[in-house]
Design a protein around this motif. Structure first.
Motif, short mmCIF file in Angstrom:
data_model
loop_
_atom_site.label_atom_id
_atom_site.label_comp_id
_atom_site.label_asym_id
_atom_site.label_seq_id
_atom_site.Cartn_x
_atom_site.Cartn_y
_atom_site.Cartn_z
N ASP A 115 52.38 44.64 33.66
CA ASP A 115 51.90 44.40 35.03
C ASP A 115 50.94 43.21 35.05
N ASP A 116 50.55 42.82 36.26
CA ASP A 116 49.65 41.67 36.39
C ASP A 116 48.25 41.98 35.88
N LYS A 117 47.83 43.23 36.00
CA LYS A 117 46.48 43.59 35.52
C LYS A 117 46.36 43.35 34.02
N THR A 118 47.39 43.71 33.27
CA THR A 118 47.38 43.47 31.83
C THR A 118 47.35 41.98 31.51
N ALA A 119 48.16 41.20 32.26
CA ALA A 119 48.17 39.75 32.05
C ALA A 119 46.81 39.14 32.35
N LEU A 120 46.15 39.61 33.40
CA LEU A 120 44.82 39.10 33.75
C LEU A 120 43.80 39.40 32.66
N ARG A 121 43.87 40.59 32.09
CA ARG A 121 42.92 40.94 31.02
C ARG A 121 43.18 40.09 29.78
N ILE A 175 43.82 39.46 44.37
CA ILE A 175 43.44 40.78 44.90
C ILE A 175 43.36 41.80 43.77
N ILE A 176 44.34 41.74 42.83
CA ILE A 176 44.34 42.65 41.69
C ILE A 176 43.10 42.42 40.82
N ALA A 177 42.78 41.15 40.56
CA ALA A 177 41.61 40.83 39.74
C ALA A 177 40.34 41.36 40.39
N GLU A 178 40.18 41.15 41.66
CA GLU A 178 38.97 41.61 42.36
C GLU A 178 38.88 43.13 42.37
N ASN A 179 40.00 43.81 42.60
CA ASN A 179 40.00 45.27 42.65
C ASN A 179 39.68 45.91 41.30
N ASN A 180 39.94 45.18 40.20
CA ASN A 180 39.73 45.74 38.87
C ASN A 180 38.55 45.11 38.13
N GLY A 181 37.76 44.34 38.84
CA GLY A 181 36.56 43.76 38.23
C GLY A 181 36.87 42.73 37.16
N ILE A 182 37.97 42.03 37.30
CA ILE A 182 38.37 41.01 36.33
C ILE A 182 38.01 39.63 36.88
N ARG A 205 41.46 40.34 58.75
CA ARG A 205 40.60 41.40 58.25
C ARG A 205 41.41 42.49 57.54
N ILE A 206 42.61 42.76 58.04
CA ILE A 206 43.46 43.78 57.43
C ILE A 206 43.96 43.33 56.06
N LEU A 207 44.44 42.08 55.96
CA LEU A 207 45.04 41.59 54.73
C LEU A 207 44.02 41.10 53.72
N GLY A 208 42.80 40.84 54.13
CA GLY A 208 41.74 40.46 53.21
C GLY A 208 41.50 38.97 53.17
N PRO A 209 40.40 38.56 52.52
CA PRO A 209 39.98 37.16 52.54
C PRO A 209 40.91 36.21 51.79
N PHE A 210 41.70 36.72 50.85
CA PHE A 210 42.60 35.84 50.10
C PHE A 210 43.90 35.53 50.84
N ALA A 211 44.22 36.31 51.84
CA ALA A 211 45.50 36.13 52.53
C ALA A 211 45.54 34.80 53.27
N ARG A 212 46.69 34.13 53.21
CA ARG A 212 46.87 32.86 53.92
C ARG A 212 47.76 33.10 55.12
N LEU A 213 47.19 32.99 56.29
CA LEU A 213 47.97 33.20 57.52
C LEU A 213 48.59 31.90 58.02
N GLU A 214 48.13 30.79 57.48
CA GLU A 214 48.68 29.48 57.81
C GLU A 214 49.09 28.77 56.52
N ASN A 215 50.02 27.85 56.62
CA ASN A 215 50.49 27.13 55.44
C ASN A 215 49.57 25.95 55.17
N LYS A 216 48.53 26.21 54.40
CA LYS A 216 47.57 25.14 54.10
C LYS A 216 47.08 25.23 52.68
#
Length: 336
Positions: free
Chosen positions: A245-251, A270-277, A325-336
């Motif tokens: 999984d991605d969590k293992t790759a991040l570690r 999002i995975i990194a932030e949720n797992n303190g990585i 707010r629902i998708l979180g600060p990392f979500a990109r709602l526009e193509n930029k």
């Protein structure tokens, strides 16, 4: 000695218009009471008088017509039996066609199944993950319109292929065509939810990957089952370590065991932030794959009312700022 049943004329009976009138003491037995529809209820066998082959007639409108011999009775019986048999089969066939037609109609009225493809950190067991929260906001209250179920990615794709009245999320037409046997003209999609893109991520403070050539000679972690088409042709020029999984790759990336990892933005962050990585780094201009996310449905299945509802909810959430707010600060709602 005369036969118990003789076949001699009986004019006195034959000329009697009232079939209920019989010579006294001459009780008769009806040959074919079951053929009342054919008027055969006037044919009678009398022990003494028998059946008059010339006079015993079928009563119809007070007139006696047609012979009522034993052979005629049998012909009437056989024809009547065949008629009822064919009528029954015709009615049965009509009933079966009606039931089949009703079954097709019931299938068309079945609720749309929205199939969620499990994504770590975004659409997983955590009810507070971004896509989980979004689904609760866009699903109709009336479950006769649509129902929702989440599956592991591979199973979700298979379920989407096999279920006629179904939609897939998160997805796009291009991604659905690439991952299933469905054709573009068999699909349509909702309004866009957000943008996602894949990159080669590196550890903070390390040189970023700015081109394909920067990958050569390095060790890259890639989640098991994930393709990396943009780098496939040169896969012999760098080392690959598969992770569950991605969590293992991040570690592994954080510990310096690999030089980089194949990951998605914003999912991997999002995975990194949720797992303190520690958050990785990447060059946003070097993109391996990019797409928009939608609810993708099959054409010709009656999913249009559901997608209209989804579009209305997405538009309202975007305009109010609630979608970010629902998708979180990392979500990109526009193509930029």
């Amino acid at each position: 000695m005369p036969s118990p049943i003789s076949w001699r004329p009986n004019p006195s009976w034959a000329t009697t218009r009232n079939r209920n009138q019989q010579p006294e003491g001459d009780e008769g037995v009806h040959l074919c009471p079951f053929l009342v529809s054919n008027g055969c209820h006037g044919a009678i066998i009398r022990p003494s008088l028998g059946v008059d082959g010339h006079a015993a007639r079928e009563a119809r409108g007070g007139m006696w017509r047609g012979p009522a011999t034993t052979k005629a009775v049998m012909r009437h019986f056989v024809s009547h039996f065949l008629f009822r048999h064919l009528l029954f089969r015709g009615l049965l066939l009509t009933f079966m066609v009606a039931v089949a037609a009703r079954g097709d109609g019931d299938q068309q009225k079945a609720p749309i199944m929205l199939i969620g493809a499990h994504l770590e950190g975004r659409l997983d067991v955590d009810p507070q993950s971004g896509y989980n929260r979004l689904i609760r906001r866009i699903m109709p209250i009336d479950q006769s319109l649509a129902v929702y179920q989440r599956y592991p990615l591979v199973r979700a794709l298979r379920k989407f292929e096999q279920t006629q009245r179904s939609c897939l999320f998160p997805a796009s037409i291009s991604a659905s065509v690439a991952l299933t046997s469905l054709k573009p003209d068999e699909l349509f999609e909702s309004a866009m939810v957000d943008f996602v893109s894949s990159h080669i991520l590196t550890r903070k403070g390390q040189p970023m990957i700015n081109s394909k050539e920067d990958v050569f000679g390095r060790t890259i972690a890639v989640q098991r089952g994930v393709g990396y088409t943009a780098l496939m042709a040169d896969s012999d020029r760098f080392n690959i370590i598969r992770t569950p999984d991605d969590k293992t790759a991040l570690r592994m990336l954080e510990a310096g065991r690999v030089d980089g990892m194949y990951g998605w933005f914003p999912d991997t962050f999002i995975i990194a932030e949720n797992n303190g990585i520690q958050l990785p780094d990447f060059n946003p201009d070097y993109i391996l794959f990019e797409t928009t996310t939608h609810v993708v449905c099959k054409t010709g299945t009656g999913a249009e009312p559901f997608v209209d509802h989804v579009n209305m909810r997405i538009r309202a959430l975007r305009e109010s700022g609630e979608l970010q707010r629902i998708l979180g600060p990392f979500a990109r709602l526009e193509n930029k």
